[in-house]
Design a protein around this motif. Sequence first.
Motif, PDB file in Angstrom:
ATOM      1  N   SER A 199       0.830  -1.198   0.000  1.00  0.00           N
ATOM      2  CA  SER A 199       0.000   0.000   0.000  1.00  0.00           C
ATOM      3  C   SER A 199       0.868   1.253   0.000  1.00  0.00           C
ATOM      4  O   SER A 199       1.891   1.309   0.657  1.00  0.00           O
ATOM      5  CB  SER A 199      -0.900  -0.020   1.234  1.00  0.00           C
ATOM      6  N   ALA A 255      -0.469   4.028   1.043  1.00  0.00           N
ATOM      7  CA  ALA A 255      -1.014   4.818   2.138  1.00  0.00           C
ATOM      8  C   ALA A 255      -0.143   4.685   3.384  1.00  0.00           C
ATOM      9  O   ALA A 255       0.504   3.668   3.594  1.00  0.00           O
ATOM     10  CB  ALA A 255      -2.432   4.362   2.446  1.00  0.00           C
ATOM     11  N   LEU A 256      -0.146   5.733   4.188  1.00  0.00           N
ATOM     12  CA  LEU A 256       0.626   5.708   5.423  1.00  0.00           C
ATOM     13  C   LEU A 256      -0.093   4.873   6.474  1.00  0.00           C
ATOM     14  O   LEU A 256      -1.321   4.891   6.564  1.00  0.00           O
ATOM     15  CB  LEU A 256       0.805   7.131   5.957  1.00  0.00           C
ATOM     16  N   SER A 257       0.686   4.175   7.265  1.00  0.00           N
ATOM     17  CA  SER A 257       0.092   3.428   8.365  1.00  0.00           C
ATOM     18  C   SER A 257      -0.318   4.408   9.452  1.00  0.00           C
ATOM     19  O   SER A 257       0.074   5.574   9.451  1.00  0.00           O
ATOM     20  CB  SER A 257       1.106   2.422   8.924  1.00  0.00           C
ATOM     21  N   GLN A 258      -1.080   3.942  10.396  1.00  0.00           N
ATOM     22  CA  GLN A 258      -1.536   4.785  11.501  1.00  0.00           C
ATOM     23  C   GLN A 258      -0.340   5.320  12.281  1.00  0.00           C
ATOM     24  O   GLN A 258      -0.309   6.488  12.672  1.00  0.00           O
ATOM     25  CB  GLN A 258      -2.480   3.977  12.417  1.00  0.00           C
ATOM     26  N   THR A 259       0.664   4.483  12.494  1.00  0.00           N
ATOM     27  CA  THR A 259       1.864   4.896  13.224  1.00  0.00           C
ATOM     28  C   THR A 259       2.614   5.980  12.452  1.00  0.00           C
ATOM     29  O   THR A 259       3.049   6.977  13.037  1.00  0.00           O
ATOM     30  CB  THR A 259       2.798   3.686  13.445  1.00  0.00           C
ATOM     31  N   GLN A 260       2.745   5.803  11.145  1.00  0.00           N
ATOM     32  CA  GLN A 260       3.427   6.803  10.331  1.00  0.00           C
ATOM     33  C   GLN A 260       2.666   8.127  10.340  1.00  0.00           C
ATOM     34  O   GLN A 260       3.272   9.187  10.402  1.00  0.00           O
ATOM     35  CB  GLN A 260       3.580   6.298   8.894  1.00  0.00           C
ATOM     36  N   ARG A 261       1.334   8.050  10.280  1.00  0.00           N
ATOM     37  CA  ARG A 261       0.532   9.275  10.342  1.00  0.00           C
ATOM     38  C   ARG A 261       0.736   9.988  11.675  1.00  0.00           C
ATOM     39  O   ARG A 261       0.859  11.209  11.716  1.00  0.00           O
ATOM     40  CB  ARG A 261      -0.949   8.948  10.164  1.00  0.00           C
ATOM     41  N   GLU A 299       3.351   9.792  13.695  1.00  0.00           N
ATOM     42  CA  GLU A 299       4.693  10.369  13.728  1.00  0.00           C
ATOM     43  C   GLU A 299       4.764  11.640  12.899  1.00  0.00           C
ATOM     44  O   GLU A 299       5.355  12.639  13.309  1.00  0.00           O
ATOM     45  CB  GLU A 299       5.721   9.358  13.216  1.00  0.00           C
ATOM     46  N   LEU A 300       4.143  11.624  11.733  1.00  0.00           N
ATOM     47  CA  LEU A 300       4.135  12.785  10.863  1.00  0.00           C
ATOM     48  C   LEU A 300       3.402  13.950  11.529  1.00  0.00           C
ATOM     49  O   LEU A 300       3.859  15.104  11.491  1.00  0.00           O
ATOM     50  CB  LEU A 300       3.478  12.428   9.533  1.00  0.00           C
TER      51      LEU A 300
END
Length: 177
Positions: free
Chosen positions: A101, A103-109, A111-112
């Motif tokens: 995917s 799309a960003l994972s929840q963790t990446q979102r 952190e961002l």
Amino acid sequence: MRAEDRMFIEAWNRTRPELLRRARRLAEGHADRADDLMSATAIKALMFMRRSPEAMTDPDGFLFVVLRHVFLDSVRRQSRERAVIDEGADVQDEHTHASGSLALSQTQRLELHEQLDSVVSAVKRLTREQRQLFGMRFVEELSYPVIAEQLQVSEALARKRVQLLRARLRGRRQDAS
């Protein structure tokens, strides 16, 4: 009504006709694509103005910068989709697997979002002149010669000030961590 919202509405009303013309030109005359560009521009600009109203030195110009970024993002997204989607693949084939995917994972979102919050917090602690310089270089994306002209300094000094500003922001972000 919040001051940031009022600033956005006034800038939007002043620039909307020209923004729409530019969006239609970027969308090669397709009204639906131009409307999509306008909607995304409005949302992104309003969100940024609410988060960092002190960084706004030219709200009207900022809307055009956001429109350009929204357009470039859509072009990049279409390029990625074309590269990922295999037109010849049989979607009914059970052996076809998704290739990961984009799309960003929840963790990446998360952190961002935390990084963005720390940058906004660091910008809020800058002096008025530093925030103005931040707005010119990173929000309006002005070139160094234009920044130097507006600040009435040499281009070398404008570059040095931006370099020092980056270092100060990095230091403040690390202090907050």
